[in-house]
Write a protein that holds these residues in place. Structure first.
Motif, short mmCIF file in Angstrom:
data_model
loop_
_atom_site.label_atom_id
_atom_site.label_comp_id
_atom_site.label_asym_id
_atom_site.label_seq_id
_atom_site.Cartn_x
_atom_site.Cartn_y
_atom_site.Cartn_z
N GLU A 223 2.19 8.02 1.92
CA GLU A 223 2.71 8.05 0.55
C GLU A 223 1.99 6.95 -0.22
OE1 GLU A 223 6.81 7.55 -2.08
OE2 GLU A 223 6.88 7.49 0.10
N VAL A 224 1.15 7.36 -1.15
CA VAL A 224 0.29 6.43 -1.88
C VAL A 224 0.92 6.13 -3.24
CG1 VAL A 224 -2.02 6.00 -2.79
CG2 VAL A 224 -1.73 7.38 -0.72
N LYS A 225 1.08 4.84 -3.55
CA LYS A 225 1.67 4.43 -4.81
C LYS A 225 0.59 4.23 -5.87
CE LYS A 225 5.45 2.28 -2.27
NZ LYS A 225 6.24 1.06 -1.97
N CYS A 226 1.03 3.98 -7.09
CA CYS A 226 0.10 3.95 -8.22
C CYS A 226 -1.02 2.93 -8.06
CB CYS A 226 0.87 3.66 -9.52
SG CYS A 226 2.09 4.91 -9.95
N GLY A 227 -0.74 1.78 -7.51
CA GLY A 227 -1.76 0.74 -7.40
C GLY A 227 -2.61 0.83 -6.15
N GLY A 228 -2.38 1.85 -5.33
CA GLY A 228 -3.13 2.00 -4.09
C GLY A 228 -2.38 1.53 -2.86
N GLN A 229 -1.22 0.89 -3.04
CA GLN A 229 -0.39 0.54 -1.89
C GLN A 229 0.10 1.84 -1.24
OE1 GLN A 229 0.26 -0.52 -4.98
NE2 GLN A 229 -0.12 -2.74 -4.98
N PHE A 230 0.33 1.78 0.04
CA PHE A 230 0.75 3.00 0.73
C PHE A 230 1.74 2.68 1.83
CE2 PHE A 230 -2.91 1.38 3.01
CZ PHE A 230 -2.57 1.51 4.34
N GLU A 231 2.51 3.71 2.18
CA GLU A 231 3.46 3.62 3.28
C GLU A 231 3.20 4.76 4.25
OE1 GLU A 231 7.44 3.61 1.90
OE2 GLU A 231 7.30 1.65 0.89
#
Length: 484
Positions: A223-231
């Motif tokens: 799951e990729v977030k807007c800033g490129g962080q991911f889980e």
């Protein structure tokens, strides 16, 4: 051949699990631990997603110069050997309007598989969680950028793979027989371990599989977030994607709930509201097939019955319809070794395109971007492709009159009512000696049951049926629409 062998292996050892069979031998070298795999969503929610390999690993698309080095644990998995076979024989005579057709033939299929001792290689997920903490995807990387813009795609990383430990070979022998109106395929596929590097070849095509070949794998979605962080999506039913694509993520969540709603029927009840709603939504597509000229309906029905008895041909047809729906040109290279099947699949694609042209010629104001007949055929074929092998065999042996009787049983299954065996629409079930048993077997293979009580019939879905009743209902409805 390779795709058939790996697909059969996964069906035997992990039928409802998360293992993905490798369909192309060329993909094996790309499937290394933590390699990036792209999950592509299909047109219809009942279609299984496609998984596409890439040339990159997770480390390749992260910001920073420190790579993530996975810890991989290898264990003995299992020794796989088995023999599977089916014998097909029969004659289907039918008529649609003024047109008639006959499909007759005999054939058998035999699969002998022995991959030898298989190894399982698993990534240490806890170590991966620690190493990937606070890492960020490089949104400027070409692969990330291209995938980010596609609402139907998501990233996943390889966490587990099943590999061969010794050299094997796949051999295939194909014999097609039947009359001019149709054919059955006699196909023998053997997978065997090569001892002392000597391969025994007794068929027309042989494929060598080296040791350390990946034949199946599983993934963890991101799951990729807007800033490129991911889980990491650690739970099997958690769907990954890009948070910036919120409409897509919401649609995925709706589809996930729908899968559960369609497939799970409370104990003691027969009505399946979600199943009935989905079939009602598709009625316009079924009507498109019913409105085709009688000769076209007869030809299309005959071709589909022929194709559905060969899993490879059915997959090729589904892929060809996918490509047409996207505005592309179908590529039937997987049927290169089966010219008769390739011609049959091409005839379906040509017939669908010709029907679109005929509709366009009769309309003013331009053509539709996608043919209604193409969409209707795609709906039916995509559902057939999701059916189990036994269910396809039972459905493929049905005459047009029997398909119309099955259509009434489908309405009963969706509506939760009862049908009288005295109903003229069900006469085919009574008149044919094994008619009821055939319908009962088809429903059983599709996660549903038929209950016969005195002079009535009742249908209901099982508690863990998932999407199997739905794809059966769509397939029956689509084929029966060609019989009206």
């Amino acid at each position: 051949m390779f795709a058939t062998a790996t697909s059969n292996l996964v069906k035997e050892i992990d039928p409802e699990g998360c293992l993905i069979p490798v369909s192309r031998l060329n993909d094996s070298d790309k499937l290394v631990p933590l390699s990036l795999v792209i999950r592509r969503k299909r047109f219809w929610f009942w279609q299984r997603p496609k998984y596409l390999t890439s040339d990159f690993t997770l480390s390749d698309v992260l910001n920073g110069d420190k790579p993530i080095k996975p810890v991989v644990v290898e264990t003995d998995f299992l020794k796989y050997a088995g023999t599977f076979g089916d014998k097909l024989s029969g004659k289907v005579d039918g008529g649609v309007g003024p047109a008639n057709f006959s499909l007759e033939g005999k054939g058998s299929s035999k699969l002998q598989s022995s991959f030898g001792s298989l190894k399982k290689q698993e990534v240490d997920v806890q170590k991966l969680l620690l190493d990937s903490k606070d890492r960020v995807l490089n949104l400027e990387h070409s692969l990330v950028n291209q995938t980010l813009g596609k609402h139907s795609e998501a990233f996943a990383i390889l966490k587990e793979r099943i590999v061969t430990s010794q050299q094997c070979s796949v051999t295939e022998e194909v014999l097609e027989q039947g009359d001019c109106a149709g054919f059955f395929t006699n196909k023998i596929i053997k997978v065997s371990v090569n001892e002392n590097e000597n391969a025994q070849q007794d068929s027309s095509v042989s494929l060598e599989i080296p040791a350390q070949t990946v034949i199946a794998y599983s993934v963890i979605e991101l799951e990729v977030k807007c800033g490129g962080q991911f889980e990491l999506c650690l739970q099997p039913d958690t769907i990954g994607g890009f948070k910036v694509d919120s409409p897509k993520k919401a649609k995925d969540a709706v589809d996930g709930r729908l899968v559960k709603a369609v497939g799970c029927n409370p104990a003691g009840t027969t009505a399946t509201p979600a199943l009935q709603r989905e079939l009602e939504k598709l009625q316009a597509h079924f009507q498109q097939l019913a409105d085709l000229p009688a000769a076209t309906r007869s030809t299309l029905l005959q071709l589909l019955i022929t194709i559905m008895l060969d899993r490879v041909a059915l997959a090729a047809l589904e892929s060809g319809l996918d490509q047409l729906c996207c505005g592309g040109t179908p590529d039937l290279c997987e049927l290169q070794d089966s010219p008769t099947l390739k011609q049959t699949v091409q005839e379906v694609l040509d017939l669908v395109q010709q029907s679109h042209q005929n509709q366009s010629d009769g309309q003013s104001g331009g053509t539709h971007p996608r043919s209604p007949v193409l969409t209707a055929t795609h709906v039916t074929v995509s559902a057939m492709a999701e059916m189990t092998e036994p269910a396809l065999i039972h459905l493929g042996s049905c005459s047009p009159r029997f398909l119309l009787a099955l259509q009434q049983l489908v309405h009963c299954l969706a509506g939760g009512g009862e049908l009288s065996l005295q109903d003229p629409a069900l006469s085919q079930l009574v008149e044919e000696g094994e008619g009821y048993q055939r319908a009962e077997q088809l429903f059983s293979c599709s996660g549903a049951t038929l209950q016969r009580e005195a002079s009535t019939l009742r249908a209901e879905t099982g508690p863990q049926a998932k999407l199997r009743p739905l794809v059966m209902c769509i397939s029956v409805q689509g084929l029966a629409s060609l019989c009206t």
